[in-house]
Design a protein around this motif. Structure first.
Motif: not given
Length: 742
Positions: A144-150, A179-196
């Motif tokens: 398995c591999e990490i899959l976290m688009p964006g 915090a990461t630069p200018y927001g790590a929130d989902e779905p405002g600044n990241r896709s929120g899609i996480m898995g394997i």
């Protein structure tokens, strides 16, 4: 005892006594296990200090949902063969709360909505929801591999997108709630899609989140023989007895296919976020030059708007067709004085009007920054502003106290300003009217919307009729109504947001690309003896990224972006210029050298979307900008499709971005190394049927960066089997392929 429901091959198990979810499986395999409660809430407690972290750093909370649960009722509606099934579990938890979990079970995914009701006799405060799920890849990590688009990869390791999970350190954190630069929130600044992704079976197991009200922050963990997701949904509110709050939607999906296909299937949930405004072809050619007038970080380029007018022809010849005017420095900088007060906010009003006139005459659009943080009440301690007659008497401070958020202790909420509550309808109308006023007076072409979620906390004012959490994403949501109001009088004005997540696409035709900035230090060596900002740079990952891996990351990232929004790519912005905190800032040309920076500028310019650069980044590469940026208006780019994996070199350090329109193509190809190379290029298999539609096709190929170079011919056999190309050290070519009639 465990009870099970099943629909379309998806099986959900829950504890028949407590109502706790225990497992979720697809087609006979148990993919998710829940040794910890799937859903818990943090309640009560006290908000943190009155600053930007007041919602996150809450003290003295109670965690409910972990103990004393009891299933009150379970309802299962199986639905027909082509319909979704619905499972509802109603639970009592910790005696004074009721929780309802409603699962919609589809063909390949499960959607969950959660409701919490106060069954006590007194008002209670809800802070956040905890979503925890484990068991991903259990005992299969080698496949398995990490899959976290964006998501930017963890920079402490060399970047390998296909690294098996069992080769990562144990434990390992792949994303962080911090915090990461200018927001790590989902779905405002990241896709929120996480898995394997199970590479052996070609199957992805993904989880994600959709909401235009509640932000989530997440991290993914490799712990021993499995992967776990831990997420926090911020839902601050005060519930009276029998009041409830509904939160969702959480998704769990299993998808067969390659990595990009899996992301596309998950991202189909973002369809409501699609930007449905003017055609994308009308927006793709935007090339913004960001400028500041006045002193910032001990650096002054333009003393006045007259100075900018004197440089307009140079800016146009560099290939820019838009200017972004930042607020006046050093005051009010990125704070609000009065939206209507042009003189205070931007300086010389007459000079700005003349600049806009001159820019339009030169064929250049002008957008201006508009800031939503709030007004300064005093000089921020760390600003070190030079001597001056600054005004900390914004008319909003005394005139409209109801427009500001309140901390839980009753004081006005603050970051470095007093903080606006952008969910206030009256304030929204005021902002819309101010935008119309600015367009009418200045004749500008739109706005860059600065840090719309800077005030990332609730409004606890007990006198308002909105829940505290309404303030959290109001900075994005308000643009739907504000943009519509502006468009009645001034259609097709630019709305350019700093946000980077799927949510922002619904309200904005253009967005930033902060989520791409990790690329540059991962693909080049930092040569500046001062180093650079550590936001994305680590020695462990410096210059370890190759194009073949980055191309896959880009395809996956763009698969998670809703249709319609244009990502504006840049290597340098006024923010990145100051991230390191160096005297007079730092351009990427200083960090990586002129040659490597030239390669990155070309890459950013030919990625799918718009382009932006902070004025001064081009120094030393002016001729390159003049030759390259106008090529962004090529018809194949304007009306075609972009692929990062469509043309492949036999050297993984060769960047290749392919644009196609029918049988016509444009290829940005660059050498990211400091040594001359001879490489073989060939069309990827996915493009064979697209291009090779008849036998004996031929293309006339011209290098648009070197128009005096003699033409070459390529046949369909060349395209499939390979053709040679010479590239100088850090060499850049833009090749145009024109099909020849038979």
């Amino acid at each position: 005892m465990i009870s099970y429901v099943e629909h379309q091959g998806i099986r959900i198990g829950y504890d028949a006594s407590t109502g706790e979810l225990k497992s979720m499986g697809w087609n006979g395999r148990q993919e998710l296990t829940f040794s910890l409660p799937l859903i818990q809430f943090d309640t009560d407690g006290e908000s943190g200090p009155n600053n930007d972290g007041q919602m996150v750093r809450v003290q003295g909370t109670n965690r409910i949902g972990a103990e004393d649960g009891c299933l009150l009722s379970a309802f299962f509606s199986p639905g027909e063969a082509d319909e979704d099934a619905v499972l509802t579990l109603n639970r009592t938890i910790d005696r004074e709360w009721e929780m309802s979990l409603t699962f919609r079970i589809g063909r390949s995914d499960v959607a969950l909505r959660v409701a919490l009701r106060n069954k006590g006799t007194t008002d209670r405060v809800v802070r956040s929801l905890k979503w925890t799920l484990g068991g991903m890849g259990r005992n299969r990590l080698r496949d398995c591999e990490i899959l976290m688009p964006g998501y930017a990869p963890e920079v402490e390791l060399p970047y390998l997108p296909r690294r098996p999970l069992d080769e990562y350190p144990n434990p390992m954190q792949f994303a962080t709630e911090g915090a990461t630069p200018y927001g790590a929130d989902e779905p405002g600044n990241r896709s929120g899609i996480m898995g394997i992704y199970d590479a052996k079976e070609g199957v992805a197991l993904l989880t994600w989140w959709v909401s235009d009200t509640f932000p989530m922050k997440s991290r993914l963990l490799r712990i021993d023989d499995q992967v776990t997701r831990e997420s926090t949904v911020y839902c601050p509110c005060r519930l009276a007895p029998e009041e409830s709050v509904e939160i969702g939607t959480f998704y769990f999906g299993r998808f067969v296919g390659d990595r990009v296909d899996a992301v596309k299937q998950a991202a189909s949930s973002f369809a409501p976020y699609r930007y449905a405004g003017e055609p994308i072809q009308d927006r793709r050619g935007l090339s913004i030059c960001e400028i500041q007038v006045g002193e910032k970080m001990a650096r002054t380029v333009f003393e006045s708007y007259h100075d900018v007018i004197q440089r307009l022809e140079d800016i146009r010849e560099l290939g820019f067709n838009a200017l972004e005017i930042m607020p006046r420095f050093p005051f009010p900088s990125y704070s609000v004085y009065d939206f209507y007060d042009i003189e205070t906010t931007f300086g010389d009003q007459a000079g700005l009007i003349e600049l806009v006139k001159a820019a339009h005459k030169a064929g250049i659009k002008v957008i201006i920054d508009i800031v939503f943080h709030g007004p300064l009440e005093e000089e921020p301690k760390d600003w070190c502003m030079p001597e001056g007659n600054y005004r900390f008497d914004s008319p909003y401070l005394e005139g409209h106290p109801e427009w500001f958020s309140r901390h839980e202790n009753g004081d006005f909420a603050r970051t470095y300003t007093r903080s606006f509550d952008l969910s206030n309808p009256e304030l929204q109308h005021h902002i819309a009217d101010a935008m119309i006023h600015l367009i009418r007076v200045l004749n500008v072409d739109g706005f860059r919307l600065d840090a719309q979620t800077w005030n990332f906390f609730p409004n606890w004012d007990p006198t308002i009729d909105r829940p505290p959490y309404a303030a959290l994403y109001a900075g994005y949501r308000m643009i739907e109504e504000i943009g519509a109001k502006v468009a009645v009088q001034y259609p097709h004005k630019i709305m350019y947001t700093e946000g980077c997540g799927p949510l922002v696409a619904r309200y904005h035709p253009y967005r930033y690309n902060y989520d791409y900035h990790w690329i540059y230090p991962a693909m080049a060596t930092v040569i500046d003896p001062r180093g650079m900002s550590d936001k994305f740079w680590r020695k462990a990952s410096e210059n370890t990224l190759v194009w073949s891996d980055l191309a896959e990351w880009l395809e996956e990232a763009e698969a998670a972006i809703p249709d319609g929004v244009e990502v504006v790519h840049h290597t340098d912005s006024h923010d990145s210029h100051e991230w390191a905190g160096f005297h007079q800032g730092q351009f990427n040309r200083e960090a990586f050298g002129l040659d490597a920076h030239r390669v990155f500028v070309g890459m950013a310019a030919f990625m799918k979307g718009g382009f932006m650069s902070f004025y001064g980044a081009e120094l030393g590469n002016e001729a390159f900008y003049r030759r390259l940026l106008p090529l962004r208006h090529h018809k194949t780019v304007a009306f075609g499709d972009c692929s990062y994996t469509g043309m492949i070199a036999d050297d993984s350090r060769i960047i290749a971005i392919l644009w196609t329109n029918g049988q016509r193509w444009l290829l940005y190809v660059a050498n990211s190394d400091g040594a001359e190379k001879s490489v073989e290029m060939r069309l990827s298999r996915s493009k064979h049927t697209h291009f090779i539609q008849t036998d004996s096709m031929k293309w006339e190929v011209n290098d648009l960066m070197n128009p005096t170079e003699s033409l070459r011919m390529l046949s369909d056999t060349d395209m499939i089997e390979g053709w040679s190309l010479q590239l100088d050290a850090y060499g850049v070519r833009v090749l145009e392929g024109t099909p020849l009639e038979r």
